[in-house]
Design a protein around this motif. Structure first.
Motif, PDB file in Angstrom:
ATOM      1  N   LYS A 250       0.998  -1.601  -0.443  1.00  7.69           N
ATOM      2  CA  LYS A 250      -0.415  -0.276   0.196  1.00  7.69           C
ATOM      3  C   LYS A 250       1.084   1.538   0.444  1.00  7.69           C
ATOM      4  N   MET A 251       2.290   0.835   0.085  1.00 13.29           N
ATOM      5  CA  MET A 251       3.369   2.716  -0.337  1.00 13.29           C
ATOM      6  C   MET A 251       2.416   3.578  -0.955  1.00 13.29           C
ATOM      7  N   GLN A 252       2.944   2.974  -1.813  1.00 17.41           N
ATOM      8  CA  GLN A 252       2.275   3.989  -3.136  1.00 17.41           C
ATOM      9  C   GLN A 252       1.597   4.366  -3.387  1.00 17.41           C
ATOM     10  N   LYS A 253      -0.113   3.488  -3.415  1.00 18.54           N
ATOM     11  CA  LYS A 253      -1.276   3.789  -3.138  1.00 18.54           C
ATOM     12  C   LYS A 253      -1.002   5.252  -2.106  1.00 18.54           C
ATOM     13  N   GLU A 254      -0.927   4.806  -0.795  1.00 16.63           N
ATOM     14  CA  GLU A 254      -0.810   5.827   0.009  1.00 16.63           C
ATOM     15  C   GLU A 254       0.184   6.953   0.329  1.00 16.63           C
ATOM     16  N   MET A 255       1.308   7.029   0.011  1.00 17.50           N
ATOM     17  CA  MET A 255       2.140   7.728  -0.010  1.00 17.50           C
ATOM     18  C   MET A 255       2.822   8.326  -1.365  1.00 17.50           C
ATOM     19  N   GLY A 256       1.682   8.534  -1.953  1.00 22.86           N
ATOM     20  CA  GLY A 256       2.548   8.455  -3.893  1.00 22.86           C
ATOM     21  C   GLY A 256       4.065   8.318  -4.464  1.00 22.86           C
ATOM     22  N   ALA A 257       4.090   8.185  -5.293  1.00 19.39           N
ATOM     23  CA  ALA A 257       4.853   7.358  -6.359  1.00 19.39           C
ATOM     24  C   ALA A 257       6.194   8.078  -6.271  1.00 19.39           C
ATOM     25  N   ALA A 258       5.902   9.716  -5.823  1.00 20.46           N
ATOM     26  CA  ALA A 258       7.196  10.696  -5.588  1.00 20.46           C
ATOM     27  C   ALA A 258       7.903  10.587  -4.328  1.00 20.46           C
ATOM     28  N   TYR A 259       7.401  10.213  -3.607  1.00 16.90           N
ATOM     29  CA  TYR A 259       7.611   9.748  -1.531  1.00 16.90           C
ATOM     30  C   TYR A 259       8.616   8.244  -1.578  1.00 16.90           C
TER      31      TYR A 259
END
Length: 184
Positions: A80-89
């Motif tokens: 879930k990291m990319q979905k919740e934190m965003g690709a840039a982060y």
């Protein structure tokens, strides 16, 4: 004592909590010993903790020199990291920590940063997800600690869905070593 908190309100709440804890500790000391006449007997003026507890991203904010690290990193699954934190982060995170495999859980970055931050004789105790002992999370965290002079002395595999990852202590040979504090 220092603290880093991502949530601004959480940072302010920590300051208030520590201030209240000091007052309660002073009251208990007075009940036990009476007024000793020492400086710590006075709760006022209140301590200013603005330079001690700060708002920021702990993975990108420099950590102060400390003797021990205690933490409860965010429980964020790798799925879930990319979905919740965003690709840039995520791109920034992976660039800053290239040795952590891309499918490792978020809390693994704290294991890595804690291990690299502490020196001989120092300790850390962190709460982590159960999956830190599996696959890429294990490679990026626990295996990294052991392969870089660390010793994991205690880890609780299941405690309400959490495991306690590595911390640091001096090894018998004098090299830097890591240990874990049991969670309670």
């Amino acid at each position: 004592m220092h603290g880093l908190e991502y949530d601004h309100f959480g940072a302010e709440l920590a300051k208030v909590t520590l201030t209240l804890a000091k007052e309660l500790a002073i009251r208990e000391l007075h009940d036990l010993l009476g007024n000793t006449g020492l400086d710590f007997d006075q709760p006022l003026p209140l301590d200013n903790l603005d330079d001690r507890i700060i708002h920021g991203d702990a993975l990108f904010t420099p950590w102060p020199a400390v003797n021990a690290i205690i933490g409860n990193p965010p429980f964020q699954s790798k799925n879930k990291m990319q979905k919740e934190m965003g690709a840039a982060y995520i791109k920034k995170l992976r660039a800053a920590y290239p040795g952590v495999p891309g499918r490792a859980d978020y809390c693994v970055y704290w294991i890595r940063k804690s291990h690299d931050h502490l020196h001989e004789g120092q300790r850390a105790g962190l709460v982590g997800t159960n999956t830190i002992r599996q696959n890429d999370s294990r490679v990026g965290g626990l295996d990294y600690v052991v392969q870089n002079g660390g010793t994991i002395t205690d880890a609780v595999s299941t405690r309400s869905g959490a495991v306690t990852p590595p911390c640091t202590s001096a090894s018998p040979t004098g090299s830097r070593a890591r240990t874990t504090a049991p969670s309670t």
